[in-house]
Design an enzyme around this catalytic site. Structure first.
Site, PDB file in Angstrom:
ATOM      1  N   LEU A 228       1.021  -1.179  -0.136  1.00  0.00           N
ATOM      2  CA  LEU A 228       0.024  -0.042  -0.079  1.00  0.00           C
ATOM      3  C   LEU A 228       0.843   1.284  -0.012  1.00  0.00           C
ATOM      4  CD1 LEU A 228      -2.686  -1.203   2.769  1.00  0.00           C
ATOM      5  CD2 LEU A 228      -2.886  -1.438   0.260  1.00  0.00           C
ATOM      6  N   ASP A 229       1.008   1.798  -1.284  1.00  0.00           N
ATOM      7  CA  ASP A 229       1.948   2.965  -1.460  1.00  0.00           C
ATOM      8  C   ASP A 229       1.499   4.359  -0.854  1.00  0.00           C
ATOM      9  OD1 ASP A 229       4.434   4.053  -3.111  1.00  0.00           O
ATOM     10  OD2 ASP A 229       2.656   5.394  -3.671  1.00  0.00           O
TER      11      ASP A 229
END
Length: 564
Positions: A228-229
């Protein structure tokens, strides 16, 4: 199921469409479950080591890069890596993939979803979910500029005069970017990272629903780990720092609920390049948020320790880590597609020493990216350099360069957590100055793309730096994967010893492993009590004795019964 509804209420209160959103999420979960996805590994263990790479890392004429990558992986890397993190391989407009135009397509220059599926026969897969922002060329944003009411509230336009002084800034670029709408009106849109990375608006539950749909789609396409950037910035509230908001945490917990229901065993990893206490907050209560968090202090701390020739700060930090757990763990790394972040060691290392290290590395060819502070000044934010060149001077010979590289990666492979190795490190890459000149981007220094036939010649050239780096790292990884004491959840006890040495014991039931690293350019000693065998060399050590390590030498000493 009610847990999902409760989380929606905590995020959105009593909005009228929450019930509809809730049932849409449940329906989408059932669609994923109906696809009967590949069985996930129930838990990580010592055999899990992750490779980080771009999908177009290796190229040859007449073949899709993803096919070429599979060839390279099957020839050189298959025994070492159980998982491969393919950095964003979707159509994009900038930042080497992190300005996503279409979440659900494979960049045609790389290959197809069929190529991704073929790769999954060789390695389990990790995808990026770039869920904080989209490209300005994305369909969502183009519709927004065109005035399409369907996406009217998908982006954040607070106006040019809003006070954003409290907002945490990870970049020196403007927070608000000006765009012209279809009717000629100008809107100032929230762009945390760049003009081409337009933040989406999670205050709109339809945006959350879109992002859950993308998450589940990736799981359907074979992703067993999902990164999850930049998720720390997801929720914006004026008057706050707009980072690590309680509603951001609630959204990640909702992602976790959805993931566990749709495909148990899928691992969510949060990427938050921030000080340690904020980073580990994404573990939640230990069972309800991220399965793993990136161990961001590790890359700069290992570099700083080798640079100083002292393990004192590294040892002190390692003692402060939370006890290893079965339920969650750290995602450890030294190098990645990004630079070496400096913020995670602020508070651990005096600022003057950070600046001195930055200045010293800059003289040796490293590039420096800066961030804007609240007072308008700028501070170094990250070092842009290959990890191999960060550890050594330009005048050092390859023998010394390799020793430092290996001692650093020994730390990576023996600390509690799941280790990951960046492809540039795995194949012994030096700074790509030509790449920086071509793109004018600092990060290009560590993102070189290779002509595969040419690289093969280098990797097969006996005695070359690339060949030796690959050979030795493969050897270390193999030793790690065959030792249960390196299970991510086995306990670690950091020892108080010679300041040049980073030494700790890994324990599991009645077994233990003593791991010692000399991080200096001088010999260092410590007392040894007990009988050990070095699993790297099969050398045996009796007791009592004085363990003497040469510069940058390391040992993995497994305790054995006296006389055995």
């Amino acid at each position: 199921m009610n847990k999902i509804k409760q989380r929606l209420r905590r995020i959105y209160g009593e909005q009228e469409n929450i019930e509809t959103i809730y049932h849409s999420i449940l329906q989408r979960i059932e669609e994923t479950k109906a696809k009967k996805l590949k069985q996930r590994k129930p838990q990580w263990d010592e055999k899990d080591v992750v490779l980080i790479t771009y999908g177009d890392q290796f190229q040859q004429k007449g073949q899709a890069p993803l096919k070429t990558f599979k060839q390279m992986f099957d020839r050189y890397l298959t025994e070492s890596f159980s998982l491969t993190h393919i950095l964003p391989f979707y159509p994009y407009s900038s930042d080497d993939g992190f300005s996503v135009i279409d979440y659900k397509q494979v960049n045609e220059e790389l290959g197809t979803w069929k190529d991704i599926e073929h790769l999954s026969h060789s390695t389990r897969l990790m995808f990026d979910h770039v869920c904080n922002h989209v490209s300005q060329e994305s369909q969502w944003f183009q519709k927004y500029l065109a005035g399409d009411p369907e996406v009217d509230n998908y982006f954040i336009s607070p106006g040019p005069d809003v006070d954003t002084s409290a907002v945490t800034r990870p970049r020196a670029t403007p927070l608000l970017s000006r765009f012209t709408m279809h009717d000629g009106e100008e809107h100032y849109i929230w762009t945390t990272f760049s003009r081409d990375q337009v933040d989406v608006n999670y205050e709109n539950p339809l945006v959350l629903l879109e992002m859950i749909d993308v998450l589940l789609f990736y799981m359907e396409q074979g992703a067993e780990y999902v990164r999850l950037d930049a998720i720390g910035f997801m929720w914006k509230e004026m008057g706050t720092a707009c980072i690590h908001h309680e509603k951001t945490h609630e959204i990640i917990k909702l992602f976790r609920d959805v993931t566990d229901l749709a495909a148990e065993g899928t691992v969510l990893i949060t990427e938050t390049n921030v000080p340690h206490e904020h980073n580990i907050s994404y573990f939640g209560n230990g069972n309800d948020e991220a399965h793993m968090v990136y161990q961001f202090p590790l890359p700069p701390l290992v570099l700083y320790s080798v640079y100083k020739g002292s393990a004192e700060v590294l040892s002190q930090w390692a003692r402060s880590l939370p006890a290893a757990r079965e339920e969650n763990t750290f995602f450890n790394f030294l190098a990645s597609h990004d630079g070496i972040g400096l913020n995670p060691i602020r508070g651990l290392v005096p600022e003057k020493e950070i600046l001195d290290m930055v200045e010293g590395l800059e003289k040796e060819g490293a590039l420096v990216s800066s961030k804007q502070n609240e007072d308008g000044s700028e501070s170094p934010y990250e070092l842009n350099v290959t990890y191999m060149d960060a550890l050594s001077k330009q005048t050092d010979d390859d023998t010394l360069r390799l020793k430092r590289m290996l001692v650093a990666h020994s730390i990576l492979l023996t600390m509690p957590g799941v280790p990951s190795v960046y492809i540039q490190s795995m194949i012994g890459s030096r700074n790509d100055e030509a790449g920086v000149a071509q793109t004018s981007m600092n990060r290009s220094i560590n993102r070189k793309k290779f002509d595969y036939p040419t690289l093969q010649e280098e990797l097969d050239h006996e005695g070359s730096l690339r060949e030796q780096t690959l050979l030795e790292l493969n050897r270390l990884i193999a030793k790690r994967k065959n030792e249960p004491l390196f299970h991510p959840a086995s306990r670690m006890e950091v020892l108080q010893t010679n300041e040049k040495l980073f030494a700790f014991i890994r324990k599991k039931r009645n077994e233990e492993m003593l791991v010692v690293h000399n991080l200096s350019s001088e010999q260092a000693t410590m007392g040894l009590h007990g009988s050990y065998v070095d699993i790297l060399t099969d050398q045996r050590w009796g007791t009592p004795t004085l363990l003497t390590l040469d510069p940058y030498q390391f040992v993995w000493l497994k305790k054995v019964e006296e006389g055995v």
